[in-house]
Write a protein that holds these residues in place. Structure first.
Motif, short mmCIF file in Angstrom:
data_model
loop_
_atom_site.label_atom_id
_atom_site.label_comp_id
_atom_site.label_asym_id
_atom_site.label_seq_id
_atom_site.Cartn_x
_atom_site.Cartn_y
_atom_site.Cartn_z
N GLY A 155 1.43 5.55 -17.85
CA GLY A 155 0.23 5.76 -18.57
C GLY A 155 -1.08 5.52 -17.84
O GLY A 155 -1.13 4.80 -16.84
N LYS A 156 -2.09 6.03 -18.44
CA LYS A 156 -3.45 5.62 -17.64
C LYS A 156 -3.99 4.46 -17.78
O LYS A 156 -4.67 3.88 -16.81
CB LYS A 156 -4.29 6.47 -18.42
N ASN A 157 -3.28 3.59 -18.58
CA ASN A 157 -4.00 2.04 -18.71
C ASN A 157 -3.29 1.33 -17.76
O ASN A 157 -3.48 0.20 -17.54
CB ASN A 157 -3.68 1.47 -19.98
N PHE A 158 -2.10 1.56 -17.04
CA PHE A 158 -1.27 0.81 -16.45
C PHE A 158 -1.82 0.44 -14.90
O PHE A 158 -1.57 -0.75 -14.47
CB PHE A 158 0.08 1.47 -15.95
N VAL A 159 -2.64 1.37 -14.56
CA VAL A 159 -3.51 0.90 -13.13
C VAL A 159 -4.82 0.85 -13.10
O VAL A 159 -5.50 1.52 -13.76
CB VAL A 159 -3.02 2.20 -12.05
N MET A 160 -5.34 -0.13 -12.41
CA MET A 160 -6.73 -0.48 -12.05
C MET A 160 -7.02 -0.45 -10.87
O MET A 160 -6.64 -0.95 -10.07
CB MET A 160 -7.40 -1.54 -12.78
N ILE A 161 -7.91 0.31 -10.30
CA ILE A 161 -8.54 0.14 -8.88
C ILE A 161 -9.94 -0.80 -8.81
O ILE A 161 -10.96 -0.49 -9.69
CB ILE A 161 -9.09 1.57 -8.39
N ASN A 162 -9.90 -1.66 -7.92
CA ASN A 162 -10.93 -2.68 -7.75
C ASN A 162 -11.85 -2.46 -6.54
O ASN A 162 -11.02 -2.41 -5.58
CB ASN A 162 -10.35 -4.18 -7.86
N ILE A 163 -13.02 -1.97 -6.61
CA ILE A 163 -13.78 -2.01 -5.36
C ILE A 163 -14.81 -2.84 -5.57
O ILE A 163 -15.57 -2.71 -6.53
CB ILE A 163 -14.36 -0.34 -5.21
N THR A 164 -15.10 -3.65 -4.46
CA THR A 164 -16.44 -4.57 -4.26
C THR A 164 -17.10 -3.92 -3.20
O THR A 164 -16.71 -3.61 -2.21
CB THR A 164 -15.60 -6.00 -4.16
N HIS A 165 -18.51 -3.85 -3.61
CA HIS A 165 -19.49 -3.48 -2.48
C HIS A 165 -19.88 -4.60 -1.56
O HIS A 165 -20.65 -5.20 -1.99
CB HIS A 165 -20.58 -2.94 -3.26
#
Length: 292
Positions: A155-165
């Motif tokens: 499901g959609k809540n299982f993955v988080m993508i983290n991006i730091t500028h």
């Protein structure tokens, strides 16, 4: 919220290793200076057993200043944590480099509540300059395949993508490309940080922070979280990469004893501004500190 009598959030370092050299991470600098290793089974079991006896524990996070997937048994340890501490949420943050299909399936099929994947570029050259690695295409493919499968199965809540500028690396255009890439894959949880932080002065190329006085800490779960290194040492927080403030060791004492020890409570008085800290105290160099 005041400080709890037992930490409701537990971070533990099952391995101290990492397989990357990101420009805004102190790992490459400290890895040769400080002892490294894997958490002994006796320490891991002791932590989990103590957490199991505490119904107030809300989260157990088997990562801390490391790459959790460098632990070949991380999926099995996640299962053990959830079995022993079913009332706690369990998640990890990873760079995704070791996300082979086999390991990815073990993670997806584990009782992990969610996984955050930090990938701070979407172009091969940027990734190489940022991490020192030349295998971006392979890594992106592994992460992409994992994300697609994970979203479908968990499901959609299982993955988080983290991006730091990171200044000098990620341009505004590439940032938009990265956001679009993950959104087009169906990722809804995307955490974007506008800039890195110095991690208590441990990132030397970032502008130094210097406070004369502090009156608290604004970091999330500040009064609720304990941070346990692979050897059982308890450090003040995840900013303390140099292990400047070791408040105890869970090999020798329980988490509860360390958390409520006279030394730890004295450190709390430093942070709260009730006692003047030493001039070199790490919180005086940290962006998260609350100042007068």
């Amino acid at each position: 919220m005041g400080r709890v009598t037992f930490p409701t959030h537990i971070m533990l370092q099952t391995t101290s290793r990492c397989n990357s050299s990101c420009s805004f991470c102190p790992y490459s600098e400290v890895s040769d200076k400080l002892s490294q290793g894997e958490m002994e089974e006796t320490i891991f079991s002791k932590i989990i057993e103590e957490a199991a006896a505490q119904p107030g524990v809300k989260r157990v996070m088997p990562y801390l200043m490391n790459e959790p997937l460098c632990d070949s048994q991380i999926a099995e340890k996640i299962c053990r944590i959830k079995e022993k501490v079913p009332h706690a949420s369990v998640h990890i943050l990873t760079n995704g480099i070791n996300l082979t299909e086999k390991l990815g399936d073990r993670i997806i099929n584990s009782p992990l509540d969610w996984i955050g994947i930090s990938i701070h570029a979407i172009r091969e050259d940027t990734y190489r300059r940022f991490t020192g690695r030349g295998d971006f295409r392979d890594i992106l493919l592994k992460i992409t395949l994992f994300v697609e499968k994970a979203l479908k199965k968990r499901g959609k809540n299982f993955v988080m993508i983290n991006i730091t500028h990171a200044p000098g690396y990620l341009t505004e255009k590439e940032k938009e490309e990265a956001l679009s890439y993950w959104e087009n894959l169906g990722v809804e949880r995307i955490k974007y940080c506008a800039s890195p932080i110095s991690r208590g002065g441990n990132i030397k190329w970032l502008p130094p922070v210097k406070h004369n006085r502090i009156k608290g800490c604004g970091s999330v779960w500040r009064n609720e979280m304990v941070h346990i290194l692979f050897n059982g040492d308890v450090v003040l927080c995840c900013m303390d990469w140099q292990r400047e403030v070791i408040v105890g060791n869970v090999r020798k004492n329980s988490i509860e004893e360390v958390w409520n020890s006279p030394y730890y409570l004295e450190i709390e008085d430093y942070i709260g501004g009730r006692i003047s800290p030493p001039e070199d105290f790490i919180c005086l160099r940290c962006e998260e500190a609350e100042v007068w």
